[in-house]
Write an enzyme that holds these catalytic residues in place. Structure first.
Site, mmCIF file in Angstrom:
data_model
loop_
_atom_site.group_PDB
_atom_site.id
_atom_site.type_symbol
_atom_site.label_atom_id
_atom_site.label_comp_id
_atom_site.label_asym_id
_atom_site.label_seq_id
_atom_site.Cartn_x
_atom_site.Cartn_y
_atom_site.Cartn_z
ATOM 1 N N GLY A 29 0.885 4.933 13.306
ATOM 2 C CA GLY A 29 1.064 5.972 14.205
ATOM 3 C C GLY A 29 1.382 7.534 13.811
ATOM 4 N N SER A 30 1.405 7.333 12.491
ATOM 5 C CA SER A 30 1.549 8.875 11.702
ATOM 6 C C SER A 30 2.882 9.459 12.046
ATOM 7 C CB SER A 30 0.515 9.927 12.083
ATOM 8 O OG SER A 30 0.621 10.879 10.842
ATOM 9 N N LYS A 58 -8.735 11.831 -3.356
ATOM 10 C CA LYS A 58 -10.273 12.412 -2.321
ATOM 11 C C LYS A 58 -10.621 13.882 -2.776
ATOM 12 C CE LYS A 58 -7.576 9.991 1.506
ATOM 13 N NZ LYS A 58 -6.553 10.276 1.345
ATOM 14 N N SER A 103 5.847 5.544 3.932
ATOM 15 C CA SER A 103 7.275 5.748 4.248
ATOM 16 C C SER A 103 8.062 6.219 3.046
ATOM 17 C CB SER A 103 7.973 4.357 4.572
ATOM 18 O OG SER A 103 9.221 4.558 4.862
ATOM 19 N N ASN A 152 7.771 -2.582 5.501
ATOM 20 C CA ASN A 152 6.440 -2.540 5.573
ATOM 21 C C ASN A 152 5.821 -3.552 4.798
ATOM 22 O OD1 ASN A 152 7.015 -0.649 7.579
ATOM 23 N ND2 ASN A 152 6.296 0.984 6.353
ATOM 24 N N ASP A 209 -2.386 5.843 -1.940
ATOM 25 C CA ASP A 209 -3.525 6.623 -1.606
ATOM 26 C C ASP A 209 -2.948 8.140 -1.420
ATOM 27 O OD1 ASP A 209 -5.892 6.742 0.029
ATOM 28 O OD2 ASP A 209 -4.362 8.302 1.201
ATOM 29 N N SER A 264 -14.411 9.075 3.702
ATOM 30 C CA SER A 264 -13.152 9.369 4.858
ATOM 31 C C SER A 264 -13.554 10.090 6.044
ATOM 32 C CB SER A 264 -11.985 9.740 3.996
ATOM 33 O OG SER A 264 -11.014 9.910 4.791
ATOM 34 N N HIS A 313 -13.108 13.535 1.659
ATOM 35 C CA HIS A 313 -12.200 13.522 2.238
ATOM 36 C C HIS A 313 -12.585 13.601 3.908
ATOM 37 C CE1 HIS A 313 -7.353 14.489 2.406
ATOM 38 N NE2 HIS A 313 -7.866 14.066 3.746
ATOM 39 N N PHE A 315 -0.328 2.251 -0.009
ATOM 40 C CA PHE A 315 0.895 3.080 0.178
ATOM 41 C C PHE A 315 0.490 4.553 0.549
ATOM 42 C CE2 PHE A 315 4.654 5.559 -1.341
ATOM 43 C CZ PHE A 315 5.734 5.107 -0.425
ATOM 44 N N TYR A 322 -2.925 16.824 -0.676
ATOM 45 C CA TYR A 322 -1.603 16.462 -0.494
ATOM 46 C C TYR A 322 -0.481 17.256 -1.440
ATOM 47 C CZ TYR A 322 -3.817 12.640 2.148
ATOM 48 O OH TYR A 322 -4.509 11.628 3.048
ATOM 49 N N ALA A 361 -1.881 4.158 10.500
ATOM 50 C CA ALA A 361 -1.719 2.665 10.926
ATOM 51 C C ALA A 361 -0.691 2.422 11.781
ATOM 52 C CB ALA A 361 -1.788 1.569 10.017
HETATM 53 N N1 LIG Z 1 -8.150 10.257 4.887
HETATM 54 C C1 LIG Z 1 -7.421 10.959 5.768
HETATM 55 O O1 LIG Z 1 -8.002 12.107 6.236
HETATM 56 C C2 LIG Z 1 -6.048 10.641 5.870
HETATM 57 C C3 LIG Z 1 -5.552 11.272 7.003
HETATM 58 C C4 LIG Z 1 -4.058 10.911 7.284
HETATM 59 C C5 LIG Z 1 -3.359 10.066 6.528
HETATM 60 N N2 LIG Z 1 -4.220 9.554 5.073
HETATM 61 C C6 LIG Z 1 -3.464 8.662 4.457
HETATM 62 O O2 LIG Z 1 -2.738 7.373 5.050
HETATM 63 C C7 LIG Z 1 -1.562 7.386 4.919
HETATM 64 C C8 LIG Z 1 -0.825 6.946 6.233
HETATM 65 O O3 LIG Z 1 -0.820 7.880 7.296
HETATM 66 P P1 LIG Z 1 0.030 8.606 7.984
HETATM 67 O O4 LIG Z 1 1.196 9.221 6.862
HETATM 68 O O5 LIG Z 1 -0.361 9.688 8.566
HETATM 69 O O6 LIG Z 1 0.921 7.882 8.951
HETATM 70 P P2 LIG Z 1 1.529 6.338 8.978
HETATM 71 O O7 LIG Z 1 1.647 5.384 7.977
HETATM 72 O O8 LIG Z 1 0.943 5.764 10.199
HETATM 73 O O9 LIG Z 1 3.160 6.630 9.481
HETATM 74 C C9 LIG Z 1 4.029 7.286 8.759
HETATM 75 C C10 LIG Z 1 5.483 7.501 9.680
HETATM 76 O O10 LIG Z 1 5.911 6.360 9.973
HETATM 77 C C11 LIG Z 1 7.412 6.255 9.674
HETATM 78 N N3 LIG Z 1 7.545 4.701 9.213
HETATM 79 C C12 LIG Z 1 6.918 4.040 8.287
HETATM 80 N N4 LIG Z 1 7.252 2.957 8.238
HETATM 81 C C13 LIG Z 1 8.081 2.766 9.498
HETATM 82 C C14 LIG Z 1 8.863 1.453 10.037
HETATM 83 N N5 LIG Z 1 8.693 0.420 9.284
HETATM 84 N N6 LIG Z 1 9.551 1.841 11.144
HETATM 85 C C15 LIG Z 1 9.498 2.869 11.696
HETATM 86 N N7 LIG Z 1 8.877 4.102 11.343
HETATM 87 C C16 LIG Z 1 8.259 3.910 9.728
HETATM 88 C C17 LIG Z 1 7.472 7.274 8.408
HETATM 89 O O11 LIG Z 1 8.683 7.750 8.316
HETATM 90 P P3 LIG Z 1 9.612 7.391 6.897
HETATM 91 O O12 LIG Z 1 8.733 8.057 5.955
HETATM 92 O O13 LIG Z 1 10.873 8.237 7.316
HETATM 93 O O14 LIG Z 1 9.706 5.924 7.101
HETATM 94 C C18 LIG Z 1 6.402 8.060 8.687
HETATM 95 O O15 LIG Z 1 6.925 9.208 9.609
HETATM 96 C C19 LIG Z 1 -0.970 8.932 4.638
HETATM 97 O O16 LIG Z 1 -0.035 9.035 3.830
HETATM 98 C C20 LIG Z 1 -2.430 9.264 3.720
HETATM 99 O O17 LIG Z 1 -2.061 8.605 2.294
HETATM 100 C C21 LIG Z 1 -5.575 9.857 5.117
#
Ligand SMILES: NC(=O)c1ccc[n+]([C@@H]2O[C@H](COP(=O)([O-])OP(=O)(O)OC[C@H]3O[C@@H](n4cnc5c(N)ncnc54)[C@H](OP(=O)(O)O)[C@@H]3O)[C@@H](O)[C@H]2O)c1
Length: 426
Positions: free
Chosen positions: A221-222, A85, A273, A282, A51, A167, A118, A22, A56, A219
């Protein structure tokens, strides 16, 4: 069997990591109280892998949610796999434990399950997350990355973290750690951006034989509202191919994007989310299976598109390039076009199912055919001169310099940009 264990992957240090995590990073405009509620919902739904990171600024809320779900009997601390991280301002070896202690204090926990470096760039120590000079340039620090890793290893020895990982690392700095004399613990995972538009096939092939798990962030598309996310990229979940596969399986594009990682790639996926319905949705990714043809089709969507760009390509003046290169572990190479390294991510035999506890999925077979024309890549040739001298003739205006963060393609972006920069009129 415990369903959470059944959906976990065994790390190279023997610990189990749930394959669906998550994600908790949100745009700054989102109230932190949403994090606490989202974590509680996620735990209720069944997520056991959370995570987060010092960066954050939400570890207090996460800790509170975990402790509340612990108090109401939903989970014990042992049920939760929590990863944090170490941020760049704590990369000096003597500061790494301080970074983790700070996270633990905010969380109200005595250990984390996974502590990651990180990203491979040290920043000037201090309170500021992104220290900048008077001209607004990020101030890097020069730290031996291997020394930072040794300090992370020490945190494991002290029982402050169960596992250690990295990472945003490409093969090169990863190899640097693996080849480090006296390496005590191998990184258990490398958390990188990964989705159908950026399938990380080369990095995956590098990590798998070394028993390093690839964890996919973005995963889905952020979220383009995030400061670091490129606003000009196509929206992954609106991709017509993804949508068609989702319709075929009567599921959602998000579930297809997550299954692409979990079912076939041997990759751990993070999904963020803060919406109750989508948090639940999800998590329902183990109820259907993509076919090998689906995977090959999704694999064909790879376009080297990165949602996270700016953090990985800090802006700085050419004068600061050598410093940036040191900070980003970017030794300069003379480059030559024409190197192909496209390895389609192919489906494993159809007998493969969700990962079982203690089992690692079989490696995918060698690519049978290459449907897409190979993309042009650039080959690294032996280092000849320092970055400073190579970039000496660059234009003096500000330019975005990419880093060595992600795999192959990103290194290529570095090189392509260097080539492009050389061609610019001064
Ligand atoms: N190591 C690193 O440098 C790094 C960098 C980036 C991220 N991360 C980690 O990875 C995690 C995931 O990446 P992320 O947050 O960038 O992006 P993500 O999980 O790819 O996408 C999050 C976005 O998708 C939407 N979403 C989620 N489920 C959905 C669904 N079923 N249908 C439509 N839209 C949906 C969410 O909106 P809602 O909240 O409105 O549902 C949010 O806007 C982060 O939260 C963080 O923990 C790590």
């Amino acid at each position: 069997m415990d369903p959470v264990k059944a959906c976990s992957i065994k790390l190279n240090d023997g610990h189990l990591m749930p394959v669906l995590g998550f994600g908790t990073s949100a745009p700054s405009e989102v109230a932190k109280s949403n994090v606490e509620e989202a974590i509680k919902t996620a735990i209720n739904v069944g997520y056991r892998h959370i995570d987060s990171a010092y960066l954050y600024l939400n570890e207090e809320e996460i800790g509170r949610a975990i402790r509340k779900k612990n108090a109401d009997g939903t989970v014990t601390r042992e049920d939760i796999f929590y990863s944090s991280k170490v941020w760049g301002t704590f990369f000096r070896p003597e500061l790494v434990q301080t970074g983790l202690d700070t996270s633990l204090r905010k969380l109200g926990l005595s250990y984390v399950n996974l502590y990651l470096i990180h990203f491979p760039a040290a920043l000037k120590p201090g309170e500021e997350l992104f220290p900048k000079d008077k001209d607004g340039e990020i101030i890097f620090d020069t730290v031996d990355f291997c020394a930072t890793w040794e300090a992370v290893e020490k945190c494991k020895d002290l029982g402050l973290t169960k596992s250690t990982g990295v990472s945003n690392l490409s093969c090169r700095p990863l190899e640097m750690i693996l080849n480090k004399p006296g390496l005590k613990y191998k990184p258990v995972c490398n958390q990188v951006e990964c989705h159908p538009y950026l399938n990380q096939s080369k990095l995956l092939e590098f990590c798998k034989p070394k028993d390093i798990v690839l964890t996919a962030y973005a995963a889905l598309g952020s979220d383009s509202r995030k400061e670091w996310v490129n606003k000009n990229t196509p929206i992954l979940l609106k991709d017509p191919v993804l949508k068609a596969i989702a319709e075929k399986h009567r599921c959602t594009p998000a579930q297809v994007a997550l299954s692409f990682q979990l079912q076939w790639g041997g990759v751990v996926a993070l999904a963020k989310s803060f919406n109750e319905k989508r948090i639940q949705e999800n998590f329902q990714v183990f109820d259907f299976q993509l076919t090998p043809e689906d995977v090959e089709t999704l694999d064909g969507l790879d376009r080297n598109i990165r949602y996270f760009t700016d953090i990985q390509r800090p802006r700085c003046s050419p004068a600061a390039y050598p410093e940036l290169a040191r900070a980003l572990l970017l030794s300069v190479s003379v480059l030559k076009p024409g190197f192909h390294d496209s390895h389609p991510r192919t489906a494993p035999p159809s007998s493969a199912s969700n990962p079982q506890a203690g089992e690692r999925r079989p490696l995918p077979p060698e690519p049978r055919m290459r449907r897409r024309p190979p993309r042009t890549r650039f080959e690294i040739l032996p280092r000849r001169r320092g970055l400073g001298s190579q970039l000496g003739s660059l234009p003096t205006h500000r330019q975005s310099l990419p880093s060595c963060f992600a795999e192959g393609s990103q290194m290529c972006t570095v090189r392509q940009n260097l080539w492009a920069a050389r061609a610019w009129p001064s």
